[in-house]
Design an enzyme around this catalytic site. Structure first.
Site, PDB file in Angstrom:
ATOM      1  N   HIS A 151       0.836  -1.205   0.000  1.00 16.79           N
ATOM      2  CA  HIS A 151       0.000   0.000   0.000  1.00 16.79           C
ATOM      3  C   HIS A 151       0.870   1.254   0.000  1.00 16.79           C
ATOM      4  O   HIS A 151       2.018   1.245   0.446  1.00 16.79           O
ATOM      5  CB  HIS A 151      -0.943   0.004   1.205  1.00 16.79           C
TER       6      HIS A 151
ATOM      7  N   GLU B 193      -9.092 -11.656   4.371  1.00 10.83           N
ATOM      8  CA  GLU B 193      -8.701 -11.281   5.741  1.00 10.83           C
ATOM      9  C   GLU B 193      -7.285 -11.744   6.081  1.00 10.83           C
ATOM     10  O   GLU B 193      -6.593 -11.132   6.894  1.00 10.83           O
ATOM     11  CB  GLU B 193      -9.679 -11.883   6.756  1.00 10.83           C
TER      12      GLU B 193
END
Length: 198
Positions: free
Chosen positions: A15, A91
């Site tokens: 990210h 997840e």
């Protein structure tokens, strides 16, 4: 640890930057958004991917459900002319959790919990922060995701996950993996058991 052999290329994107990254704070399980530089880095990653892949229809796109990873994925897909929200999340791709250390800088951790910080320095791969998890535990939850990949994949996740992936494919030893720098805005391309920054 038995290395995983991927049959297709994996494009791993960390990210983009957040304010906590800039401040050197441990984010872990905290859902911190991208800052302006982080959004630019996500767009840069899209440009790098465009240079590596001809057409995107055959690619799988999967990411961490955390906000900073989702934002990165959606900017990347938008820049590629793809529907921003049409990707999977898992997840198991969430960042390594640092437990009660989250929100602190390493300097603050070393000052407040000097002994524990020294123990971690000696064995980062196996060390479990108070209320957190080790890189070894992270690798155990990421392994089935890698083993389930069936085509070329763009995976947007976190620095800790990228380190775990490097160990899982046998690019570096677990101990070395915990020390590797993971860049924002670049792509870690894994192909034929080798990893390279592009």
């Amino acid at each position: 640890m038995t290395p995983i052999t991927l049959s297709h290329r994996l494009f791993l994107v960390r990210h983009g930057e957040t304010d906590w990254n800039r401040e050197g704070r441990l984010q872990g399980g905290q859902d911190i958004p991208l800052n302006a530089l982080g959004r630019e880095q996500a767009a840069e990653a899209a440009g790098r991917l465009r240079d590596l892949v001809q057409g995107y229809d055959g690619l799988d796109f999967i990411g961490s459900p955390m906000q900073r990873a989702r934002e990165t994925m959606e900017i990347l897909r938008h820049q590629l002319g793809l529907p921003p929200k049409e990707y999977r999340t898992d997840e198991r791709l969430k960042e390594l959790t640092f437990g009660k250390w989250e929100g602190f800088t390493w300097r603050e951790v070393r000052k407040a919990e000097r002994e524990l910080a020294l123990v971690r320095e000696r064995d980062k791969w196996n060390f479990v922060p108070p209320g957190g998890e080790s890189y070894k535990m992270l690798a155990e939850r990421v392994r089935p995701v890698l083993e389930g990949l069936s085509r070329e994949t763009v995976l947007v996740s976190h620095g800790g996950v990228a380190r775990a992936v490097l160990a899982l494919i046998g690019e570096v030893s677990p101990g070395e993996a915990a020390m590797v720098d993971i860049w924002q805005g670049k792509i870690l391309m894994i192909s034929s058991g080798k990893a390279a920054w592009v």
